[in-house]
Design a protein around this motif. Structure first.
Motif, PDB file in Angstrom:
ATOM      1  N   LEU A   1      24.859  25.842  83.756  1.00  0.00           N
ATOM      2  CA  LEU A   1      24.664  27.053  84.561  1.00  0.00           C
ATOM      3  C   LEU A   1      25.664  27.159  85.704  1.00  0.00           C
ATOM      4  CD1 LEU A   1      20.773  27.177  84.755  1.00  0.00           C
ATOM      5  CD2 LEU A   1      22.273  28.770  83.541  1.00  0.00           C
ATOM      6  N   GLU A   2      26.079  26.023  86.240  1.00  0.00           N
ATOM      7  CA  GLU A   2      27.004  26.014  87.368  1.00  0.00           C
ATOM      8  C   GLU A   2      28.455  25.758  86.944  1.00  0.00           C
ATOM      9  OE1 GLU A   2      26.192  26.906  90.443  1.00  0.00           O
ATOM     10  OE2 GLU A   2      24.164  27.260  89.688  1.00  0.00           O
ATOM     11  N   SER A   3      28.711  25.741  85.637  1.00  0.00           N
ATOM     12  CA  SER A   3      30.060  25.540  85.088  1.00  0.00           C
ATOM     13  C   SER A   3      30.725  24.272  85.612  1.00  0.00           C
ATOM     14  CB  SER A   3      30.946  26.750  85.380  1.00  0.00           C
ATOM     15  OG  SER A   3      30.385  27.908  84.827  1.00  0.00           O
ATOM     16  N   VAL A   4      29.999  23.186  85.559  1.00  0.00           N
ATOM     17  CA  VAL A   4      30.509  21.887  86.003  1.00  0.00           C
ATOM     18  C   VAL A   4      31.029  21.145  84.780  1.00  0.00           C
ATOM     19  CG1 VAL A   4      29.927  19.713  87.127  1.00  0.00           C
ATOM     20  CG2 VAL A   4      28.826  21.822  87.870  1.00  0.00           C
ATOM     21  N   SER A   5      32.288  20.752  84.804  1.00  0.00           N
ATOM     22  CA  SER A   5      32.884  20.044  83.670  1.00  0.00           C
ATOM     23  C   SER A   5      32.355  18.611  83.587  1.00  0.00           C
ATOM     24  CB  SER A   5      34.404  20.015  83.806  1.00  0.00           C
ATOM     25  OG  SER A   5      34.782  19.114  84.833  1.00  0.00           O
ATOM     26  N   ASN A   6      32.532  18.013  82.417  1.00  0.00           N
ATOM     27  CA  ASN A   6      32.103  16.619  82.235  1.00  0.00           C
ATOM     28  C   ASN A   6      32.814  15.689  83.198  1.00  0.00           C
ATOM     29  OD1 ASN A   6      30.288  17.200  80.221  1.00  0.00           O
ATOM     30  ND2 ASN A   6      31.749  16.857  78.573  1.00  0.00           N
ATOM     31  N   LEU A   7      34.090  15.947  83.447  1.00  0.00           N
ATOM     32  CA  LEU A   7      34.849  15.123  84.376  1.00  0.00           C
ATOM     33  C   LEU A   7      34.307  15.258  85.804  1.00  0.00           C
ATOM     34  CD1 LEU A   7      37.198  13.170  84.648  1.00  0.00           C
ATOM     35  CD2 LEU A   7      38.708  15.132  84.954  1.00  0.00           C
ATOM     36  N   GLU A   8      34.012  16.484  86.225  1.00  0.00           N
ATOM     37  CA  GLU A   8      33.448  16.710  87.566  1.00  0.00           C
ATOM     38  C   GLU A   8      32.087  16.049  87.722  1.00  0.00           C
ATOM     39  OE1 GLU A   8      34.243  20.732  89.800  1.00  0.00           O
ATOM     40  OE2 GLU A   8      33.792  21.109  87.682  1.00  0.00           O
ATOM     41  N   ARG A   9      31.307  16.068  86.668  1.00  0.00           N
ATOM     42  CA  ARG A   9      29.958  15.497  86.731  1.00  0.00           C
ATOM     43  C   ARG A   9      29.976  14.036  87.120  1.00  0.00           C
ATOM     44  NH1 ARG A   9      26.552  17.354  81.539  1.00  0.00           N
ATOM     45  NH2 ARG A   9      25.079  15.980  82.549  1.00  0.00           N
ATOM     46  N   MET A  10      30.993  13.321  86.701  1.00  0.00           N
ATOM     47  CA  MET A  10      31.081  11.893  87.019  1.00  0.00           C
ATOM     48  C   MET A  10      31.334  11.671  88.501  1.00  0.00           C
ATOM     49  SD  MET A  10      32.853  10.609  83.435  1.00  0.00           S
ATOM     50  CE  MET A  10      34.213   9.920  84.220  1.00  0.00           C
ATOM     51  N   ASP A  11      31.948  12.648  89.165  1.00  0.00           N
ATOM     52  CA  ASP A  11      32.254  12.517  90.591  1.00  0.00           C
ATOM     53  C   ASP A  11      31.192  13.132  91.500  1.00  0.00           C
ATOM     54  OD1 ASP A  11      34.612  11.140  90.193  1.00  0.00           O
ATOM     55  OD2 ASP A  11      35.790  12.978  90.028  1.00  0.00           O
ATOM     56  N   MET A  12      30.372  14.023  90.953  1.00  0.00           N
ATOM     57  CA  MET A  12      29.316  14.634  91.772  1.00  0.00           C
ATOM     58  C   MET A  12      28.241  13.596  92.049  1.00  0.00           C
ATOM     59  SD  MET A  12      28.999  18.388  90.028  1.00  0.00           S
ATOM     60  CE  MET A  12      27.766  18.995  91.155  1.00  0.00           C
ATOM     61  N   ARG A  13      27.591  13.739  93.193  1.00  0.00           N
ATOM     62  CA  ARG A  13      26.547  12.801  93.583  1.00  0.00           C
ATOM     63  C   ARG A  13      25.246  13.525  93.855  1.00  0.00           C
ATOM     64  NH1 ARG A  13      28.674   9.732  91.011  1.00  0.00           N
ATOM     65  NH2 ARG A  13      30.340   8.393  91.623  1.00  0.00           N
ATOM     66  N   ALA A  14      24.171  12.939  93.347  1.00  0.00           N
ATOM     67  CA  ALA A  14      22.832  13.491  93.545  1.00  0.00           C
ATOM     68  C   ALA A  14      22.023  12.534  94.400  1.00  0.00           C
ATOM     69  CB  ALA A  14      22.141  13.686  92.195  1.00  0.00           C
ATOM     70  N   TYR A  15      21.312  13.097  95.348  1.00  0.00           N
ATOM     71  CA  TYR A  15      20.378  12.329  96.170  1.00  0.00           C
ATOM     72  C   TYR A  15      18.973  12.827  95.857  1.00  0.00           C
ATOM     73  CZ  TYR A  15      24.266  10.782  99.122  1.00  0.00           C
ATOM     74  OH  TYR A  15      25.424  10.225  99.584  1.00  0.00           O
ATOM     75  N   ALA A  16      18.067  11.919  95.531  1.00  0.00           N
ATOM     76  CA  ALA A  16      16.666  12.281  95.323  1.00  0.00           C
ATOM     77  C   ALA A  16      15.994  12.390  96.685  1.00  0.00           C
ATOM     78  CB  ALA A  16      15.967  11.241  94.462  1.00  0.00           C
ATOM     79  N   LEU A  17      15.417  13.533  96.967  1.00  0.00           N
ATOM     80  CA  LEU A  17      14.760  13.763  98.256  1.00  0.00           C
ATOM     81  C   LEU A  17      13.279  13.431  98.219  1.00  0.00           C
ATOM     82  CD1 LEU A  17      16.447  17.193  99.018  1.00  0.00           C
ATOM     83  CD2 LEU A  17      17.121  14.955  99.900  1.00  0.00           C
ATOM     84  N   VAL A  18      12.681  13.502  97.042  1.00  0.00           N
ATOM     85  CA  VAL A  18      11.241  13.258  96.882  1.00  0.00           C
ATOM     86  C   VAL A  18      11.058  12.026  96.011  1.00  0.00           C
ATOM     87  CG1 VAL A  18       9.100  14.202  95.928  1.00  0.00           C
ATOM     88  CG2 VAL A  18      10.683  15.700  97.141  1.00  0.00           C
ATOM     89  N   GLN A  19      10.244  11.107  96.476  1.00  0.00           N
ATOM     90  CA  GLN A  19       9.987   9.863  95.751  1.00  0.00           C
ATOM     91  C   GLN A  19       8.687   9.913  94.948  1.00  0.00           C
ATOM     92  OE1 GLN A  19      12.456   7.613  95.828  1.00  0.00           O
ATOM     93  NE2 GLN A  19      13.530   8.949  97.244  1.00  0.00           N
ATOM     94  N   GLY A  20       7.794  10.846  95.290  1.00  0.00           N
ATOM     95  CA  GLY A  20       6.553  10.998  94.540  1.00  0.00           C
ATOM     96  C   GLY A  20       5.287  10.671  95.306  1.00  0.00           C
ATOM     97  N   ALA A  21       5.383   9.980  96.423  1.00  0.00           N
ATOM     98  CA  ALA A  21       4.195   9.592  97.180  1.00  0.00           C
ATOM     99  C   ALA A  21       4.036  10.402  98.466  1.00  0.00           C
ATOM    100  CB  ALA A  21       4.258   8.104  97.507  1.00  0.00           C
ATOM    101  N   GLU A  22       4.792  11.491  98.603  1.00  0.00           N
ATOM    102  CA  GLU A  22       4.754  12.286  99.830  1.00  0.00           C
ATOM    103  C   GLU A  22       3.460  13.102  99.923  1.00  0.00           C
ATOM    104  OE1 GLU A  22       8.856  11.283  98.865  1.00  0.00           O
ATOM    105  OE2 GLU A  22       7.276  12.195  97.686  1.00  0.00           O
ATOM    106  N   SER A  23       3.004  13.267 101.141  1.00  0.00           N
ATOM    107  CA  SER A  23       1.821  14.104 101.378  1.00  0.00           C
ATOM    108  C   SER A  23       2.243  15.571 101.369  1.00  0.00           C
ATOM    109  CB  SER A  23       1.197  13.757 102.732  1.00  0.00           C
ATOM    110  OG  SER A  23       2.073  14.164 103.780  1.00  0.00           O
ATOM    111  N   GLU A  24       1.268  16.461 101.300  1.00  0.00           N
ATOM    112  CA  GLU A  24       1.554  17.900 101.366  1.00  0.00           C
ATOM    113  C   GLU A  24       2.278  18.237 102.663  1.00  0.00           C
ATOM    114  OE1 GLU A  24       1.149  20.421  99.117  1.00  0.00           O
ATOM    115  OE2 GLU A  24       0.711  18.780  97.750  1.00  0.00           O
ATOM    116  N   HIS A  25       1.865  17.595 103.737  1.00  0.00           N
ATOM    117  CA  HIS A  25       2.503  17.841 105.036  1.00  0.00           C
ATOM    118  C   HIS A  25       3.977  17.425 104.993  1.00  0.00           C
ATOM    119  CE1 HIS A  25       3.022  18.244 109.319  1.00  0.00           C
ATOM    120  NE2 HIS A  25       3.445  16.987 109.382  1.00  0.00           N
TER     121      HIS A  25
END
Length: 94
Positions: A62-86
């Motif tokens: 959807l964002e037209s990211v090439s396979n080569l670019e994907r290897m350099d992009m970095r993802a950070y997970a913001l939610v670990q799963g144990a967070e409260s609603e607050h």
């Protein structure tokens, strides 16, 4: 009151030369900007990972990211799963 899962930022994606992406749990773009506070939160919370895996195919297409670019992009997970609603509401405000 339960948080809207589709509106909660789950991932911060950094792409060289582009604005960062903030994605929900389904890896759909919520916005193409990230506050300095959200960036600091992401870096303090988790180690960056590549988006070269198959689970990132829809986002990359959807964002037209090439396979080569994907290897350099970095993802950070913001939610670990144990967070409260607050905590999730606070995260949505960053």
């Amino acid at each position: 009151m339960q948080s809207d899962r589709d509106a909660i930022p789950y991932y911060l994606i950094l792409r060289a030369g582009c604005a960062p992406y903030v994605l929900n749990a389904n890896r759909h773009v919520l916005r193409r900007e990230a506050s300095p506070l959200l960036r600091a939160f992401a870096r303090a919370r988790s180690a960056p990972t590549s988006i070269a895996e198959d689970v990132w195919n829809d986002f990359s297409g959807l964002e037209s990211v090439s396979n080569l670019e994907r290897m350099d992009m970095r993802a950070y997970a913001l939610v670990q799963g144990a967070e409260s609603e607050h905590q999730l509401r606070l995260l949505s405000a960053l």
